[in-house]
Design a protein around this motif. Sequence first.
Motif, PDB file in Angstrom:
ATOM      1  N   LYS A   7       0.874  -0.859  -2.350  1.00  0.00           N
ATOM      2  CA  LYS A   7       1.025  -2.278  -2.008  1.00  0.00           C
ATOM      3  C   LYS A   7       0.094  -2.692  -0.873  1.00  0.00           C
ATOM      4  O   LYS A   7      -0.219  -3.860  -0.718  1.00  0.00           O
ATOM      5  CB  LYS A   7       2.463  -2.575  -1.584  1.00  0.00           C
ATOM      6  N   VAL A   8      -0.342  -1.726  -0.075  1.00  0.00           N
ATOM      7  CA  VAL A   8      -1.192  -2.030   1.076  1.00  0.00           C
ATOM      8  C   VAL A   8      -2.526  -2.634   0.624  1.00  0.00           C
ATOM      9  O   VAL A   8      -3.021  -3.577   1.253  1.00  0.00           O
ATOM     10  CB  VAL A   8      -1.421  -0.755   1.929  1.00  0.00           C
ATOM     11  N   LEU A   9      -3.097  -2.120  -0.440  1.00  0.00           N
ATOM     12  CA  LEU A   9      -4.410  -2.617  -0.892  1.00  0.00           C
ATOM     13  C   LEU A   9      -4.381  -4.101  -1.277  1.00  0.00           C
ATOM     14  O   LEU A   9      -5.178  -4.890  -0.752  1.00  0.00           O
ATOM     15  CB  LEU A   9      -4.934  -1.760  -2.045  1.00  0.00           C
ATOM     16  N   PRO A  10      -3.490  -4.516  -2.184  1.00  0.00           N
ATOM     17  CA  PRO A  10      -3.481  -5.953  -2.481  1.00  0.00           C
ATOM     18  C   PRO A  10      -3.020  -6.808  -1.302  1.00  0.00           C
ATOM     19  O   PRO A  10      -3.427  -7.959  -1.165  1.00  0.00           O
ATOM     20  CB  PRO A  10      -2.537  -6.092  -3.678  1.00  0.00           C
ATOM     21  N   GLY A  34       5.256   1.590  -4.000  1.00  0.00           N
ATOM     22  CA  GLY A  34       4.890   2.479  -2.905  1.00  0.00           C
ATOM     23  C   GLY A  34       3.793   1.963  -1.984  1.00  0.00           C
ATOM     24  O   GLY A  34       3.668   0.767  -1.736  1.00  0.00           O
ATOM     25  N   TRP A  35       3.029   2.953  -1.477  1.00  0.00           N
ATOM     26  CA  TRP A  35       1.975   2.643  -0.514  1.00  0.00           C
ATOM     27  C   TRP A  35       0.799   1.898  -1.142  1.00  0.00           C
ATOM     28  O   TRP A  35      -0.065   1.396  -0.420  1.00  0.00           O
ATOM     29  CB  TRP A  35       1.469   3.937   0.126  1.00  0.00           C
ATOM     30  N   LEU A  41       0.601 -11.538  -6.040  1.00  0.00           N
ATOM     31  CA  LEU A  41       1.456 -11.151  -7.162  1.00  0.00           C
ATOM     32  C   LEU A  41       1.468  -9.644  -7.361  1.00  0.00           C
ATOM     33  O   LEU A  41       2.509  -9.065  -7.711  1.00  0.00           O
ATOM     34  CB  LEU A  41       1.008 -11.868  -8.433  1.00  0.00           C
ATOM     35  N   LEU A  42       0.335  -8.994  -7.126  1.00  0.00           N
ATOM     36  CA  LEU A  42       0.286  -7.541  -7.252  1.00  0.00           C
ATOM     37  C   LEU A  42       1.153  -6.848  -6.205  1.00  0.00           C
ATOM     38  O   LEU A  42       1.722  -5.780  -6.473  1.00  0.00           O
ATOM     39  CB  LEU A  42      -1.150  -7.036  -7.137  1.00  0.00           C
ATOM     40  N   VAL A  43       1.301  -7.432  -5.041  1.00  0.00           N
ATOM     41  CA  VAL A  43       2.164  -6.858  -4.008  1.00  0.00           C
ATOM     42  C   VAL A  43       3.599  -6.766  -4.524  1.00  0.00           C
ATOM     43  O   VAL A  43       4.327  -5.827  -4.200  1.00  0.00           O
ATOM     44  CB  VAL A  43       2.097  -7.689  -2.708  1.00  0.00           C
TER      45      VAL A  43
END
Length: 89
Positions: free
Chosen positions: A50-53, A47-48, A40-42
């Motif tokens: 999004k890579v972490l979740p 921006g970038w 859901l966080l994605v």
Amino acid sequence: MAMNDETPSITDLPESGEADLNKRMRVYLFIMAIRVAAFLLVLVVPGWWKVLPAVVAVFSSWFAVIIANAAGMFSGRSSKSERPMKEIS
């Protein structure tokens, strides 16, 4: 013959299969809830970042299985059995 100073206790027995399964299921479901939150966080993180979740969402299923199966190893209970030193007559 030397006697063992430690007296075996009923609390030294390993957990029942049902209790172990319940513990592993709770750990697995908790990590899967984190995975759903990561998905859901994605959708909302810009921006970038999004890579972490996304990384958490992808690898959390593997971690969930590994951690849930290892959960019983850290319960602090002994899984060894001991033979009595002498017979009771």
